[in-house]
Design a protein around this motif. Structure first.
Motif, PDB file in Angstrom:
ATOM      1  N   UNK A 130       0.835  -1.207   0.000  1.00 55.21           N
ATOM      2  CA  UNK A 130       0.000   0.000   0.000  1.00 55.21           C
ATOM      3  C   UNK A 130       0.868   1.256   0.000  1.00 55.21           C
ATOM      4  N   UNK A 131       1.933   1.253   0.778  1.00 56.38           N
ATOM      5  CA  UNK A 131       2.850   2.392   0.813  1.00 56.38           C
ATOM      6  C   UNK A 131       3.599   2.522  -0.507  1.00 56.38           C
ATOM      7  N   UNK A 132       3.993   1.414  -1.077  1.00 63.60           N
ATOM      8  CA  UNK A 132       4.677   1.393  -2.377  1.00 63.60           C
ATOM      9  C   UNK A 132       3.791   2.030  -3.451  1.00 63.60           C
ATOM     10  N   UNK A 133       2.527   1.680  -3.450  1.00 63.16           N
ATOM     11  CA  UNK A 133       1.610   2.187  -4.472  1.00 63.16           C
ATOM     12  C   UNK A 133       1.442   3.709  -4.420  1.00 63.16           C
ATOM     13  N   UNK A 134       1.694   4.319  -3.275  1.00 63.47           N
ATOM     14  CA  UNK A 134       1.561   5.776  -3.142  1.00 63.47           C
ATOM     15  C   UNK A 134       2.678   6.524  -3.863  1.00 63.47           C
ATOM     16  N   UNK A 135       3.847   5.891  -4.018  1.00 61.52           N
ATOM     17  CA  UNK A 135       4.982   6.528  -4.703  1.00 61.52           C
ATOM     18  C   UNK A 135       5.812   5.480  -5.437  1.00 61.52           C
ATOM     19  N   UNK A 136       5.145   4.673  -6.241  1.00 63.92           N
ATOM     20  CA  UNK A 136       5.818   3.573  -6.915  1.00 63.92           C
ATOM     21  C   UNK A 136       7.009   4.035  -7.745  1.00 63.92           C
ATOM     22  N   UNK A 137       6.838   5.065  -8.532  1.00 66.07           N
ATOM     23  CA  UNK A 137       7.909   5.525  -9.424  1.00 66.07           C
ATOM     24  C   UNK A 137       9.146   5.948  -8.624  1.00 66.07           C
ATOM     25  N   UNK A 138       8.955   6.761  -7.600  1.00 63.62           N
ATOM     26  CA  UNK A 138      10.076   7.231  -6.791  1.00 63.62           C
ATOM     27  C   UNK A 138      10.739   6.107  -6.013  1.00 63.62           C
ATOM     28  N   UNK A 139       9.929   5.247  -5.399  1.00 62.41           N
ATOM     29  CA  UNK A 139      10.476   4.140  -4.614  1.00 62.41           C
ATOM     30  C   UNK A 139      11.198   3.125  -5.491  1.00 62.41           C
ATOM     31  N   UNK A 140      10.663   2.883  -6.674  1.00 61.94           N
ATOM     32  CA  UNK A 140      11.312   1.935  -7.581  1.00 61.94           C
ATOM     33  C   UNK A 140      12.679   2.454  -8.004  1.00 61.94           C
ATOM     34  N   UNK A 141      12.769   3.731  -8.331  1.00 60.11           N
ATOM     35  CA  UNK A 141      14.057   4.318  -8.726  1.00 60.11           C
ATOM     36  C   UNK A 141      15.072   4.207  -7.585  1.00 60.11           C
ATOM     37  N   UNK A 142      14.642   4.499  -6.372  1.00 61.12           N
ATOM     38  CA  UNK A 142      15.539   4.401  -5.210  1.00 61.12           C
ATOM     39  C   UNK A 142      15.916   2.941  -4.936  1.00 61.12           C
ATOM     40  N   UNK A 143      14.943   2.046  -5.073  1.00 59.18           N
ATOM     41  CA  UNK A 143      15.210   0.627  -4.831  1.00 59.18           C
ATOM     42  C   UNK A 143      16.219   0.087  -5.845  1.00 59.18           C
ATOM     43  N   UNK A 144      16.072   0.476  -7.098  1.00 52.22           N
ATOM     44  CA  UNK A 144      17.027   0.049  -8.137  1.00 52.22           C
ATOM     45  C   UNK A 144      18.441   0.485  -7.769  1.00 52.22           C
ATOM     46  N   UNK A 145      18.583   1.738  -7.335  1.00 53.67           N
ATOM     47  CA  UNK A 145      19.893   2.277  -6.941  1.00 53.67           C
ATOM     48  C   UNK A 145      20.431   1.550  -5.717  1.00 53.67           C
ATOM     49  N   UNK A 146      19.595   1.368  -4.717  1.00 55.23           N
ATOM     50  CA  UNK A 146      20.034   0.696  -3.489  1.00 55.23           C
ATOM     51  C   UNK A 146      20.445  -0.748  -3.743  1.00 55.23           C
ATOM     52  N   UNK A 147      19.708  -1.443  -4.588  1.00 52.36           N
ATOM     53  CA  UNK A 147      20.038  -2.836  -4.891  1.00 52.36           C
ATOM     54  C   UNK A 147      21.370  -2.936  -5.616  1.00 52.36           C
ATOM     55  N   UNK A 148      21.635  -2.007  -6.525  1.00 50.28           N
ATOM     56  CA  UNK A 148      22.925  -2.005  -7.243  1.00 50.28           C
ATOM     57  C   UNK A 148      24.087  -1.851  -6.265  1.00 50.28           C
ATOM     58  N   UNK A 149      23.906  -1.042  -5.231  1.00 51.06           N
ATOM     59  CA  UNK A 149      24.950  -0.861  -4.206  1.00 51.06           C
ATOM     60  C   UNK A 149      25.175  -2.175  -3.454  1.00 51.06           C
ATOM     61  N   UNK A 150      24.120  -2.908  -3.197  1.00 57.76           N
ATOM     62  CA  UNK A 150      24.235  -4.165  -2.438  1.00 57.76           C
ATOM     63  C   UNK A 150      24.937  -5.234  -3.248  1.00 57.76           C
TER      64      UNK A 150
END
Length: 152
Positions: A130-150
């Motif tokens: 539900x929280x993801x759906x409120x800002x999917x585009x922004x969270x997805x971009x941040x998640x992509x970046x964070x995952x690459x760091x990991x």
């Protein structure tokens, strides 16, 4: 000389594969190498629901074990495993986007976005989808970046 070159090439490939597999299994959300708590990754796409896989229908891809509900799903996965693997190593997509943390998931809380599987934490009155759906585009971009760091 030609045989020596091929021997070295094969050894390098084996060593590289072993390192990638070890790194992969260290970063992924698995329990004793089992991904998605035994749920069938192909079922999310074909049935649009989470279906528990069977131990006798398992397949290991790069050190990660997947279970499948049917032989057809297993065969489909074997053809193109990257298509069906969950994003962010199977960790909660919302947590990966909001803080870069590896947070457990509820395999029955998921979303398919642009042909990719995203999984979410859902317990104790906190459904992160539900929280993801409120800002999917922004969270997805941040998640992509964070995952690459990991994974790097």
């Amino acid at each position: 000389m030609k045989n020596l070159f091929f021997t070295i090439l094969i050894l390098f490939s084996i060593i590289s594969f072993g390192q990638n597999t070890a790194k992969r299994t260290k970063q992924y959300n698995i329990e004793s190498t089992l991904a998605i708590q035994g749920y069938d990754p192909v079922a999310y796409f074909k049935a649009n629901k989470a279906i528990k896989g069977k131990k006798d229908l398992s397949y290991v891809f790069d050190g990660i074990t997947y279970h499948f509900a049917s032989k057809e799903n297993k065969d489909e996965f074997q053809k193109s495993p990257q298509k069906y693997e969950p994003q962010y190593g199977g960790w909660c997509a919302y947590a990966m986007g909001s803080s870069g943390d590896k947070v457990e998931i509820n395999p029955e809380t998921f979303k398919i976005i642009d042909g990719k599987l995203y999984l979410f934490y859902n317990a104790f009155f906190n459904n992160t989808l539900k929280s993801w759906n409120k800002d999917e585009k922004g969270l997805k971009a941040k998640a992509d970046t964070n995952w690459k760091k990991i994974i790097n």
